[in-house]
Design a protein around this motif. Structure first.
Motif, PDB file in Angstrom:
ATOM      1  N   GLU A  41      -3.528  45.118   9.618  1.00 57.56           N
ATOM      2  CA  GLU A  41      -4.731  44.602   8.956  1.00 57.56           C
ATOM      3  C   GLU A  41      -4.478  43.212   8.354  1.00 57.56           C
ATOM      4  N   GLU A  42      -3.320  43.008   7.734  1.00 57.28           N
ATOM      5  CA  GLU A  42      -2.984  41.706   7.160  1.00 57.28           C
ATOM      6  C   GLU A  42      -2.842  40.645   8.247  1.00 57.28           C
ATOM      7  N   VAL A  43      -2.239  41.015   9.364  1.00 64.07           N
ATOM      8  CA  VAL A  43      -2.067  40.079  10.472  1.00 64.07           C
ATOM      9  C   VAL A  43      -3.426  39.674  11.031  1.00 64.07           C
ATOM     10  N   ARG A  44      -4.305  40.624  11.212  1.00 64.56           N
ATOM     11  CA  ARG A  44      -5.652  40.321  11.734  1.00 64.56           C
ATOM     12  C   ARG A  44      -6.432  39.444  10.768  1.00 64.56           C
ATOM     13  N   GLN A  45      -6.305  39.716   9.459  1.00 69.20           N
ATOM     14  CA  GLN A  45      -7.020  38.910   8.466  1.00 69.20           C
ATOM     15  C   GLN A  45      -6.490  37.485   8.445  1.00 69.20           C
ATOM     16  N   THR A  46      -5.179  37.327   8.545  1.00 73.38           N
ATOM     17  CA  THR A  46      -4.587  35.988   8.585  1.00 73.38           C
ATOM     18  C   THR A  46      -5.070  35.234   9.814  1.00 73.38           C
ATOM     19  N   PHE A  47      -5.076  35.897  10.960  1.00 76.61           N
ATOM     20  CA  PHE A  47      -5.542  35.268  12.197  1.00 76.61           C
ATOM     21  C   PHE A  47      -7.001  34.847  12.068  1.00 76.61           C
ATOM     22  N   ALA A  48      -7.835  35.725  11.503  1.00 76.13           N
ATOM     23  CA  ALA A  48      -9.248  35.399  11.305  1.00 76.13           C
ATOM     24  C   ALA A  48      -9.398  34.215  10.348  1.00 76.13           C
ATOM     25  N   TRP A  59     -10.789  28.549   9.503  1.00 76.28           N
ATOM     26  CA  TRP A  59     -10.381  27.226   9.044  1.00 76.28           C
ATOM     27  C   TRP A  59     -10.457  26.207  10.180  1.00 76.28           C
ATOM     28  N   MET A  60      -9.928  26.570  11.347  1.00 77.28           N
ATOM     29  CA  MET A  60      -9.957  25.659  12.495  1.00 77.28           C
ATOM     30  C   MET A  60     -11.400  25.336  12.891  1.00 77.28           C
ATOM     31  N   ASN A  61     -12.272  26.310  12.853  1.00 74.76           N
ATOM     32  CA  ASN A  61     -13.681  26.101  13.178  1.00 74.76           C
ATOM     33  C   ASN A  61     -14.327  25.175  12.148  1.00 74.76           C
ATOM     34  N   ASN A  62     -14.074  25.419  10.875  1.00 71.98           N
ATOM     35  CA  ASN A  62     -14.651  24.589   9.818  1.00 71.98           C
ATOM     36  C   ASN A  62     -14.158  23.147   9.880  1.00 71.98           C
ATOM     37  N   GLU A  63     -12.937  22.940  10.335  1.00 69.31           N
ATOM     38  CA  GLU A  63     -12.374  21.592  10.436  1.00 69.31           C
ATOM     39  C   GLU A  63     -12.748  20.896  11.744  1.00 69.31           C
ATOM     40  N   GLY A  64     -13.446  21.596  12.623  1.00 69.91           N
ATOM     41  CA  GLY A  64     -13.867  20.997  13.885  1.00 69.91           C
ATOM     42  C   GLY A  64     -12.784  20.964  14.948  1.00 69.91           C
ATOM     43  N   LEU A  65     -11.727  21.765  14.771  1.00 68.70           N
ATOM     44  CA  LEU A  65     -10.645  21.811  15.758  1.00 68.70           C
ATOM     45  C   LEU A  65     -10.982  22.718  16.932  1.00 68.70           C
ATOM     46  N   ILE A  66     -11.820  23.704  16.676  1.00 71.42           N
ATOM     47  CA  ILE A  66     -12.258  24.624  17.724  1.00 71.42           C
ATOM     48  C   ILE A  66     -13.772  24.763  17.656  1.00 71.42           C
ATOM     49  N   ARG A  67     -14.324  25.217  18.750  1.00 74.42           N
ATOM     50  CA  ARG A  67     -15.738  25.558  18.838  1.00 74.42           C
ATOM     51  C   ARG A  67     -15.789  27.058  19.105  1.00 74.42           C
ATOM     52  N   ILE A  96       3.680  23.330  10.886  1.00 69.90           N
ATOM     53  CA  ILE A  96       2.576  22.986  11.786  1.00 69.90           C
ATOM     54  C   ILE A  96       1.272  22.925  10.994  1.00 69.90           C
ATOM     55  N   GLY A  97       1.045  23.912  10.141  1.00 67.71           N
ATOM     56  CA  GLY A  97      -0.172  23.936   9.323  1.00 67.71           C
ATOM     57  C   GLY A  97      -0.263  22.734   8.405  1.00 67.71           C
ATOM     58  N   SER A  98       0.845  22.377   7.767  1.00 69.68           N
ATOM     59  CA  SER A  98       0.871  21.210   6.879  1.00 69.68           C
ATOM     60  C   SER A  98       0.618  19.928   7.663  1.00 69.68           C
ATOM     61  N   PHE A  99       1.240  19.835   8.830  1.00 67.70           N
ATOM     62  CA  PHE A  99       1.078  18.649   9.669  1.00 67.70           C
ATOM     63  C   PHE A  99      -0.380  18.498  10.106  1.00 67.70           C
ATOM     64  N   VAL A 100      -0.971  19.571  10.611  1.00 70.39           N
ATOM     65  CA  VAL A 100      -2.354  19.522  11.085  1.00 70.39           C
ATOM     66  C   VAL A 100      -3.289  19.178   9.922  1.00 70.39           C
ATOM     67  N   GLY A 101      -3.068  19.798   8.760  1.00 73.89           N
ATOM     68  CA  GLY A 101      -3.884  19.488   7.585  1.00 73.89           C
ATOM     69  C   GLY A 101      -3.783  18.021   7.203  1.00 73.89           C
TER      70      GLY A 101
END
Length: 103
Positions: free
Chosen positions: A9-16, A21-29, A86-91
């Motif tokens: 459940e924690e893994v799925r929540q983290t993935f979601a 976040w990626m959607n909100n930042e415009g990285l994915i559609r 990777i997360g810090s770099f992308v941010g």
């Protein structure tokens, strides 16, 4: 998420959370996000041109290699510290682009 940490459940929540976040930042559609009891289902997920550009940028951290794209395609598993970098770099890239565009 080659080495899940925590319960399923924690893994799925983290993935979601990451996909949101990626959607909100415009990285994915994302075509559709369906919320159901216990999680989310994402359909029609694609990298945007902004997302492709971010994964192709050369990081300053030698542990990340030539690009995020190449690092994640290397055989073997990535540990949590690499995902954090990777997360810090992308941010940072997103922040820099946003600041440059705003003036």
């Amino acid at each position: 998420m080659t080495e899940p940490w925590g319960s399923e459940e924690e893994v799925r929540q983290t993935f979601a959370d990451v996909l949101h976040w990626m959607n909100n930042e415009g990285l994915i559609r994302v075509s559709n996000i369906h919320e159901y009891e216990g999680g989310y289902a994402f359909s029609g997920v694609q990298l945007t041109s902004k997302g492709v550009a971010v994964i192709q940028v050369k990081p300053n951290d030698p542990e990340l290699g030539e690009s995020i794209e190449k690092k994640i395609s290397e055989p073997g598993s990535l540990d949590a510290s690499v995902y954090t970098k990777i997360g810090s770099f992308v941010g940072g890239v997103i922040g820099g682009v946003t600041q440059a565009l705003s003036g």
